[in-house]
Design an enzyme around this catalytic site. Structure first.
Site, PDB file in Angstrom:
ATOM      1  N   ASN A  97       0.875  -1.178   0.000  1.00 19.72           N
ATOM      2  CA  ASN A  97       0.000   0.000   0.000  1.00 19.72           C
ATOM      3  C   ASN A  97       0.909   1.223   0.000  1.00 19.72           C
ATOM      4  OD1 ASN A  97      -1.860   1.993   0.447  1.00 19.72           O
ATOM      5  ND2 ASN A  97      -2.678   1.120   2.343  1.00 19.72           N
ATOM      6  N   ARG A 103      -2.434  -2.133  -3.560  1.00 19.94           N
ATOM      7  CA  ARG A 103      -3.621  -1.294  -3.414  1.00 19.94           C
ATOM      8  C   ARG A 103      -3.469  -0.131  -4.389  1.00 19.94           C
ATOM      9  NH1 ARG A 103      -5.868   1.641   1.987  1.00 19.94           N
ATOM     10  NH2 ARG A 103      -7.783   2.374   1.033  1.00 19.94           N
ATOM     11  N   ARG A 157     -10.042  16.409   6.033  1.00 18.03           N
ATOM     12  CA  ARG A 157     -10.785  16.800   4.814  1.00 18.03           C
ATOM     13  C   ARG A 157     -12.175  17.327   5.199  1.00 18.03           C
ATOM     14  NH1 ARG A 157      -9.808  11.101   1.804  1.00 18.03           N
ATOM     15  NH2 ARG A 157      -8.260  10.674   3.401  1.00 18.03           N
ATOM     16  N   GLU A 163      -8.056  -4.551   4.949  1.00 23.36           N
ATOM     17  CA  GLU A 163      -7.864  -4.349   3.511  1.00 23.36           C
ATOM     18  C   GLU A 163      -6.715  -5.213   2.970  1.00 23.36           C
ATOM     19  OE1 GLU A 163      -7.989  -0.371   4.898  1.00 23.36           O
ATOM     20  OE2 GLU A 163      -9.063   0.301   3.119  1.00 23.36           O
TER      21      GLU A 163
END
Ligand code: ADP
Length: 391
Positions: free
Chosen positions: A8, A90, A238, A376
């Site tokens: 990743n 990923r 964010r 994940e």
């Protein structure tokens, strides 16, 4: 037995994991190379988190390709003869093209470069590692797993923006992200409660990045993230969904350019911006500051508004699933979200919520509520195994 490496890559770090593969992938090693482009250093630990090594790396010219080579060098002595037989990456963006994991060739890897403008903060780094691997280990199969792929099942309406048509042809549409996590979590839900998994489910992936996904019979039908991973919920740094007119106003009245706006909406906003203190939920929960409480209240409020929106897209709601750092660990956030869903007939089992049990809804709650830790890396390792056995 052989091993699978799961990689990743971010802008300044590479996280990786090594899985032994027999019937199912088993975690053997976890590692991190961080500080790429600044002061690079590496850490390797065993499956239980016990640190095996820490190493400072030479900063001169240390890029993602060097980090890739370093990863292969560091893990080699710990493989116990279980050589790496495939690598899973990923990849944040598969555009409109990739709806499932793929075995990469140099040509298909180059097709991923077309999506760099769609995900400029992530895609170039994902690709740098893939290119380095393909060059240094051309015989080692490389598999790409996409954060967008799970959402390719969404109906056209859920993917559309109300912009002039020509922009859709340029790929300006809603894609959605966190798809690898949603794939894993919905798979777990199907194994745990198949009758509920076949219904209308909202999965809340609440980590530093946060989004919700509306899942009908295991397939994504809507999600809060859109063209980029900046849309939807309020996140660690964010802002999430914002009146687009605000951005025009920022340009006109504050003289902001594209990079400044990007910094504002991706790195200065969210829990960090509203609290003025931290992007980390643990720090905010521990703080006595009213601004920290306001930041958490807004975080929860945005989740509630978006749950309502996704329930409308699903035509009702049968289950709510919490996952990722905040969703898995912060019982208070779960309780606050649940309280705001009381009108839907959702009722928590408070002690089960405090313990973080798998099922946290009260027996007569109209909506079942689960806490399912995401994984994940394991989802990627499984995809690699599946593709390798199909070859
Ligand atoms: P990422 O998106 O970087 O993978 P994570 O899924 O690790 O993020 O989530 C990070 C968030 O989870 C942070 O806000 C962190 O404070 C929060 N978190 C982790 N553990 C806890 C905890 N025990 N209680 C509350 N929040 C937690």
């Amino acid at each position: 037995m052989s091993s699978i490496a799961v990689v990743n890559a971010g802008s300044s770090s590479i996280k990786f994991a090594i899985y032994g593969v027999a019937d199912a992938p088993t975690l053997r090693l976890k590692g991190l190379i961080e500080g790429i482009g600044a002061t690079p250093r590496a850490r390797l630990s065993d499956a239980g988190g016990g640190v095996l090594l820490k190493e400072d790396l030479p900063p001169q010219g240390f890029d993602h390709a060097a980090a890739t080579q370093t990863m292969m060098r560091l893990v080699a002595p710990w493989l116990d003869g279980h050589d790496i037989s495939a690598v899973g990456h990923r990849v944040v963006h598969g555009g409109g093209e990739f709806a499932a994991p793929v075995v990469l060739t140099p040509e298909s890897a180059e097709r991923l470069a077309a999506f760099i403008p769609l995900a400029p903060l992530h895609q170039p780094h994902n690709l740098a590692v893939i290119r380095a691997m393909l060059a240094a280990h051309p015989d080692l199969p490389q598999v790409a797993c996409f954060d967008t792929a799970f959402h390719q099942t969404q109906p056209p309406l859920a993917q559309a923006f109300a912009l002039p048509r020509k922009y859709a042809a340029d790929g300006i549409r809603r894609y959605g992200f966190h798809g690898i996590s949603y794939e894993y979590v919905t798979g777990r839900l199907k194994a745990l409660a198949p009758e509920i998994a076949s219904g209308r489910v909202v999965v809340a992936h609440l980590g530093n990045g946060a989004s919700l996904c509306a899942v009908m019979d295991g397939r994504s039908v809507a999600t809060t993230m859109g063209f980029t991973a900046a849309d939807g919920l309020m996140m660690g740094t964010r802002c999430g969904a914002i009146d687009p007119g605000v951005l025009v106003h920022m340009i006109d009245q504050y003289g902001m350019g594209a990079r400044e706006l990007e910094d504002l909406i991706y790195r200065q906003s969210g829990l960090l911006g509203v609290s003025g203190l931290s992007s980390d939920m643990r720090t905010l929960r521990a703080a006595d500051d009213p601004a920290a409480k306001e930041a958490i209240a807004l975080f929860v409020y945005r989740i509630l508004r978006e749950i309502g929106s996704l329930a409308a897209a699903l035509g009702g709601l049968d289950a709510l699933v919490f996952t990722a750092g905040i969703g898995e660990n912060d019982a208070k956030t779960r309780a606050e979200v649940a309280a705001g869903c009381a009108w839907l007939g959702l009722e928590l089992d408070e002690p089960a919520n405090l313990r973080g049990d798998l099922t946290i809804s009260a027996p007569d709650s109209r909506i079942a509520v689960f806490v399912i830790p995401t994984n994940e890396e394991l989802e990627i390792a499984r995809s690699v195994m599946r593709l390798m056995s199909d070859r």
